[in-house]
Design an enzyme around this catalytic site. Sequence first.
Site, PDB file in Angstrom:
ATOM      1  N   TYR A  78      -2.587   0.676 -14.565  1.00  0.00           N
ATOM      2  CA  TYR A  78      -2.143  -0.606 -14.023  1.00  0.00           C
ATOM      3  C   TYR A  78      -1.848  -1.595 -15.153  1.00  0.00           C
ATOM      4  O   TYR A  78      -0.836  -2.294 -15.140  1.00  0.00           O
ATOM      5  CB  TYR A  78      -3.231  -1.140 -13.098  1.00  0.00           C
ATOM      6  CG  TYR A  78      -2.906  -2.399 -12.343  1.00  0.00           C
ATOM      7  CD1 TYR A  78      -1.999  -2.393 -11.288  1.00  0.00           C
ATOM      8  CD2 TYR A  78      -3.549  -3.597 -12.650  1.00  0.00           C
ATOM      9  CE1 TYR A  78      -1.724  -3.546 -10.573  1.00  0.00           C
ATOM     10  CE2 TYR A  78      -3.282  -4.755 -11.939  1.00  0.00           C
ATOM     11  CZ  TYR A  78      -2.370  -4.726 -10.902  1.00  0.00           C
ATOM     12  OH  TYR A  78      -2.106  -5.877 -10.195  1.00  0.00           O
ATOM     13  N   LYS A 107       1.757  -3.262 -15.908  1.00  0.00           N
ATOM     14  CA  LYS A 107       1.915  -4.703 -15.826  1.00  0.00           C
ATOM     15  C   LYS A 107       2.330  -5.307 -17.168  1.00  0.00           C
ATOM     16  O   LYS A 107       3.051  -6.312 -17.207  1.00  0.00           O
ATOM     17  CB  LYS A 107       0.623  -5.341 -15.325  1.00  0.00           C
ATOM     18  CG  LYS A 107       0.346  -5.078 -13.844  1.00  0.00           C
ATOM     19  CD  LYS A 107       1.464  -5.574 -12.954  1.00  0.00           C
ATOM     20  CE  LYS A 107       1.087  -5.605 -11.493  1.00  0.00           C
ATOM     21  NZ  LYS A 107       2.196  -6.073 -10.626  1.00  0.00           N
TER      22      LYS A 107
END
Length: 308
Positions: free
Chosen positions: A169, A173
């Site tokens: 993640y 991101k």
Amino acid sequence: MSGTLDGRVVIVTGAGRGIGASVSRLFAEQGAKLVVNDLGAGPDGTGGDEGPARDIADEIVGAGGEAVSDGGDIADTATGKRLVDLAVDTYGKLDVVVNVAGILRDKMIFNLDDEDWDAVIRVHLRGHFSTVKPAAAYWRQQRNPDGHFRIINFTSDSALQGSPGQPNYAAAKMGIIGLTASLANALGRYGVTANAIAPGAATRLTATIPQDKQLRSSERPADDDSRSPDNIAPLVTYLASEASDWISGRTLGAAGYGVTLWNNPEVRASIASDGPWDLDDLAAQMEQEFRPLADGLHPSIFMRQVPK
């Protein structure tokens, strides 16, 4: 700022729940015409249900607004193209793309399966590419440097602060921050701004993170009003408006009742040699010039400090 988005046509992904739903509702209240997309999957990206996207569109229409829904997988590039076509065919134009959709498959890096890495990268990075490519092509065709077109991406504190249990993640991101900077530089001549938002709110995704794994910004109880996804929507609405032409290529934070502006990466210090480095000289100069600065970078996220 009533009606600040009057007549503007917007695509919102991940619009069926959480932050995406809050953004869609406020956009509609401010006069936007919406294409709302949500696969209706679980927090880990499995499954699918057209209901959430359809429900938010029906809610907006029932309140007197304009919205159409799509339940496709945003990580499928055909979906992004379809959303752009749907906006133009339904409303005659496209002004704003808001990429909210995301999933979580959290594990420490030494336990992370290939499939969990790939799934998270796919939804976040290809999911952004899916909408941005056809939208950018459409805006380029308009040849309108004063078009007030907008790309609003969603990054995360997990990338900016290095969440230890979210390597996939965090990587995705942080990639979105790089993508946003590239888009700002590439598309400004076509009247497009691109910015990224790192939100802090209680959502289905954050509810899956164990309390001891959450970053400090997420430690308040989920029922605290300051953690409502509704608090993210005003910043997104401002960025979507014609008034925000002045800001592009930046990362902003929105959490509780506060908004922050993050620094872009910048050189803190540099050293140089007259020729090929001598290893001892390199080490000595790094210790002298870099170590005092490096010791102060994000101290709260390190499990331990290197002994002096």
